[in-house]
Motif scaffolding. Structure first.
Motif, PDB file in Angstrom:
ATOM      1  N   LEU A 290      -8.586  -2.896   8.061  1.00  0.00           N
ATOM      2  CA  LEU A 290      -7.526  -1.907   8.239  1.00  0.00           C
ATOM      3  C   LEU A 290      -6.172  -2.599   8.253  1.00  0.00           C
ATOM      4  O   LEU A 290      -5.972  -3.594   8.957  1.00  0.00           O
ATOM      5  N   SER A 291      -5.265  -2.077   7.451  1.00  0.00           N
ATOM      6  CA  SER A 291      -3.878  -2.548   7.455  1.00  0.00           C
ATOM      7  C   SER A 291      -2.999  -1.409   6.962  1.00  0.00           C
ATOM      8  O   SER A 291      -3.507  -0.343   6.598  1.00  0.00           O
ATOM      9  N   ILE A 292      -1.722  -1.608   6.922  1.00  0.00           N
ATOM     10  CA  ILE A 292      -0.804  -0.573   6.443  1.00  0.00           C
ATOM     11  C   ILE A 292      -1.147  -0.181   5.008  1.00  0.00           C
ATOM     12  O   ILE A 292      -1.050   0.990   4.628  1.00  0.00           O
ATOM     13  N   THR A 293      -1.559  -1.149   4.202  1.00  0.00           N
ATOM     14  CA  THR A 293      -1.870  -0.886   2.798  1.00  0.00           C
ATOM     15  C   THR A 293      -3.340  -0.541   2.569  1.00  0.00           C
ATOM     16  O   THR A 293      -3.704  -0.101   1.480  1.00  0.00           O
ATOM     17  N   ASN A 294      -4.182  -0.781   3.538  1.00  0.00           N
ATOM     18  CA  ASN A 294      -5.616  -0.447   3.465  1.00  0.00           C
ATOM     19  C   ASN A 294      -5.924   0.531   4.590  1.00  0.00           C
ATOM     20  O   ASN A 294      -6.633   0.193   5.530  1.00  0.00           O
ATOM     21  N   ALA A 295      -5.369   1.734   4.475  1.00  0.00           N
ATOM     22  CA  ALA A 295      -5.409   2.671   5.597  1.00  0.00           C
ATOM     23  C   ALA A 295      -6.171   3.950   5.293  1.00  0.00           C
ATOM     24  O   ALA A 295      -5.847   5.013   5.816  1.00  0.00           O
ATOM     25  N   ASN A 296      -7.208   3.863   4.461  1.00  0.00           N
ATOM     26  CA  ASN A 296      -7.922   5.081   4.096  1.00  0.00           C
ATOM     27  C   ASN A 296      -8.538   5.780   5.298  1.00  0.00           C
ATOM     28  O   ASN A 296      -8.600   7.008   5.342  1.00  0.00           O
ATOM     29  N   MET A 297      -8.991   5.022   6.279  1.00  0.00           N
ATOM     30  CA  MET A 297      -9.604   5.658   7.444  1.00  0.00           C
ATOM     31  C   MET A 297      -8.594   6.518   8.209  1.00  0.00           C
ATOM     32  O   MET A 297      -8.981   7.428   8.945  1.00  0.00           O
ATOM     33  N   ILE A 298      -7.315   6.221   8.020  1.00  0.00           N
ATOM     34  CA  ILE A 298      -6.261   7.037   8.613  1.00  0.00           C
ATOM     35  C   ILE A 298      -5.851   8.158   7.656  1.00  0.00           C
ATOM     36  O   ILE A 298      -5.779   9.324   8.036  1.00  0.00           O
ATOM     37  N   SER A 299      -5.612   7.808   6.396  1.00  0.00           N
ATOM     38  CA  SER A 299      -5.061   8.782   5.450  1.00  0.00           C
ATOM     39  C   SER A 299      -6.025   9.908   5.112  1.00  0.00           C
ATOM     40  O   SER A 299      -5.596  11.052   4.907  1.00  0.00           O
ATOM     41  N   ASN A 300      -7.336   9.641   5.070  1.00  0.00           N
ATOM     42  CA  ASN A 300      -8.248  10.733   4.707  1.00  0.00           C
ATOM     43  C   ASN A 300      -8.280  11.806   5.783  1.00  0.00           C
ATOM     44  O   ASN A 300      -8.539  12.965   5.498  1.00  0.00           O
ATOM     45  N   GLY A 301      -7.946  11.426   7.007  1.00  0.00           N
ATOM     46  CA  GLY A 301      -7.907  12.413   8.079  1.00  0.00           C
ATOM     47  C   GLY A 301      -6.677  13.289   8.052  1.00  0.00           C
ATOM     48  O   GLY A 301      -6.625  14.328   8.717  1.00  0.00           O
TER      49      GLY A 301
ATOM     50  N   PHE B  67       5.414  -5.087  -3.048  1.00  0.00           N
ATOM     51  CA  PHE B  67       5.614  -4.010  -2.085  1.00  0.00           C
ATOM     52  C   PHE B  67       7.071  -3.972  -1.605  1.00  0.00           C
ATOM     53  O   PHE B  67       7.352  -4.163  -0.412  1.00  0.00           O
ATOM     54  N   PRO B  68       8.018  -3.723  -2.507  1.00  0.00           N
ATOM     55  CA  PRO B  68       9.434  -3.760  -2.129  1.00  0.00           C
ATOM     56  C   PRO B  68       9.822  -2.703  -1.113  1.00  0.00           C
ATOM     57  O   PRO B  68      10.565  -2.993  -0.156  1.00  0.00           O
ATOM     58  N   GLU B  69       9.372  -1.459  -1.296  1.00  0.00           N
ATOM     59  CA  GLU B  69       9.747  -0.387  -0.376  1.00  0.00           C
ATOM     60  C   GLU B  69       9.158  -0.617   1.009  1.00  0.00           C
ATOM     61  O   GLU B  69       9.817  -0.391   2.032  1.00  0.00           O
ATOM     62  N   LEU B  70       7.913  -1.057   1.050  1.00  0.00           N
ATOM     63  CA  LEU B  70       7.260  -1.312   2.337  1.00  0.00           C
ATOM     64  C   LEU B  70       7.979  -2.422   3.097  1.00  0.00           C
ATOM     65  O   LEU B  70       8.284  -2.287   4.288  1.00  0.00           O
ATOM     66  N   ASN B  71       8.276  -3.508   2.407  1.00  0.00           N
ATOM     67  CA  ASN B  71       8.941  -4.616   3.092  1.00  0.00           C
ATOM     68  C   ASN B  71      10.358  -4.256   3.512  1.00  0.00           C
ATOM     69  O   ASN B  71      10.828  -4.684   4.569  1.00  0.00           O
ATOM     70  N   LYS B  72      11.021  -3.449   2.715  1.00  0.00           N
ATOM     71  CA  LYS B  72      12.365  -3.002   3.090  1.00  0.00           C
ATOM     72  C   LYS B  72      12.309  -2.209   4.392  1.00  0.00           C
ATOM     73  O   LYS B  72      13.124  -2.436   5.313  1.00  0.00           O
TER      74      LYS B  72
ATOM     75  N   TRP C 129       6.736   4.795  12.788  1.00  0.00           N
ATOM     76  CA  TRP C 129       5.357   4.607  12.317  1.00  0.00           C
ATOM     77  C   TRP C 129       5.157   5.302  10.973  1.00  0.00           C
ATOM     78  O   TRP C 129       4.629   4.714  10.024  1.00  0.00           O
ATOM     79  N   TYR C 130       5.588   6.546  10.888  1.00  0.00           N
ATOM     80  CA  TYR C 130       5.388   7.301   9.652  1.00  0.00           C
ATOM     81  C   TYR C 130       6.253   6.771   8.511  1.00  0.00           C
ATOM     82  O   TYR C 130       5.857   6.828   7.340  1.00  0.00           O
ATOM     83  N   SER C 131       7.420   6.274   8.813  1.00  0.00           N
ATOM     84  CA  SER C 131       8.284   5.736   7.753  1.00  0.00           C
ATOM     85  C   SER C 131       7.623   4.515   7.105  1.00  0.00           C
ATOM     86  O   SER C 131       7.713   4.322   5.884  1.00  0.00           O
ATOM     87  N   ILE C 132       6.984   3.690   7.914  1.00  0.00           N
ATOM     88  CA  ILE C 132       6.263   2.527   7.378  1.00  0.00           C
ATOM     89  C   ILE C 132       5.033   2.970   6.602  1.00  0.00           C
ATOM     90  O   ILE C 132       4.733   2.457   5.508  1.00  0.00           O
ATOM     91  N   TYR C 133       4.331   3.937   7.137  1.00  0.00           N
ATOM     92  CA  TYR C 133       3.139   4.470   6.468  1.00  0.00           C
ATOM     93  C   TYR C 133       3.490   5.003   5.078  1.00  0.00           C
ATOM     94  O   TYR C 133       2.822   4.690   4.076  1.00  0.00           O
TER      95      TYR C 133
END
Length: 305
Positions: free
Chosen positions: A172-183, A232-237, A293-297
């Protein structure tokens, strides 16, 4: 460092676990300094596996701390079993033999936590139950958990195993977040709506099983880290903006993103760099806002329906 209860147990653990998969990349003085620093910072939970360095990592760790009864009481040791060359093996014989090897390499009489590493489709849960009971009664293992398992696999084990499953170690990470996003994409026709793990996040929360995210800074399957990555320019920004607001590093914010989730997760940090380890530990004191949290997501490309 802030602590949480591990699953339904009474074991108090730091919210950041120290993964020791790469400790064999350090020389002896480096390993000694790394483990000593972790302990001084309150990061006294160390995660191992019998396959890390083909067992060498556990030996290096024990040598680095000069394992004895006094130091052993000050740390929490977790290790994993079940992966063999070309197969997975949850047989009673293999579990018991593997634990004996782990204890010998770590130079200790017991493990605080033992995890089953990867699901074995040939598992006979009755054998796992026998192994767990023998390990508990002998005092060799105090708590038990799993790794990379879906809810139904855990339920199958729990039908036979009398000990509570206290942890599930999952990627699980910000970029590997399927367990969060599918919900959050229920009943939607998009990639994020695909449930790849049987709603394991909700299952673990319902059953008080602590999720231990592994590779919390990786994208893909060990393809590399997303921090300071041009892919990942937007994420790092976005991470850097939040980090600047808190006066911390981007590593701290990426860790804090996981800790902000109310599931009370315990990320397993795999770095052997003392500076980055300290940055991860600082996340214990940061509580991101819902907006942050959501802005990073979203910046990672995760969509909201």
């Amino acid at each position: 460092m802030r602590t949480i209860k591990l699953g339904t147990s009474s074991l108090e653990v730091p919210v950041v676990a120290v993964g020791c998969m790469r400790i064999n990349s350090l020389d002896k003085p480096g390993a000694e300094k790394f483990v000593r620093t972790a302990m001084e910072e309150g990061a006294n939970f160390f995660d191992h596996a019998d396959i890390y360095g083909s067992g060498e990592c556990e030996e290096i760790f024990a040598d680095a701390v000069q394992m004895n009864d006094d130091i052993r009481e000050k740390m929490i040791l977790q290790s994993k079993v079940g992966i063999r060359k070309g197969m997975f093996d949850f047989s009673k014989e293999h579990i018991l033999e593997s634990v004996d090897g782990i204890l010998k390499r770590l130079n200790t009489d017991y493990l605080d936590v033992l995890l089953l590493h990867r699901p074995d489709t040939l598992v006979e849960p009755e054998e796992v139950a026998e192994a767990f009971t023998k390990l508990e009664e002998s005092g060799k293992v105090r708590h038990f958990g799993v790794s990379n398992q879906k809810p139904m696999q855990i339920q199958l084990l729990q039908k036979y195993v009398k000990q509570p499953i206290v942890a599930n170690q999952l990627q699980l990470s910000i970029t590997n977040a399927n367990m969060i996003s599918n919900g959050m994409n229920v009943n939607m026709e998009n990639e994020s709506a695909i449930d790849r793990d049987g709603s394991v996040l909700d299952f673990c929360r319902l059953n008080d099983i602590t999720i231990q995210p592994w590779s919390p800074f990786q994208y893909g399957f060990f393809e590399g880290v997303f921090l300071d990555n041009d892919k990942f320019p937007e994420l790092n920004k976005q991470i850097n903006e939040v980090a600047e607001n808190y006066g911390v590093s981007n590593t701290t914010i990426a860790t804090a993103w996981l800790l902000r989730h109310p599931a009370n997760m315990q990320p397993v940090i795999g770095t052997m760099n003392i500076g980055r380890l300290k940055d991860c530990i600082k996340a214990s004191d940061i509580n991101l806002t819902r907006e942050e949290w959501y802005s990073i997501y979203r910046a990672a490309g995760n969509i909201l329906p």
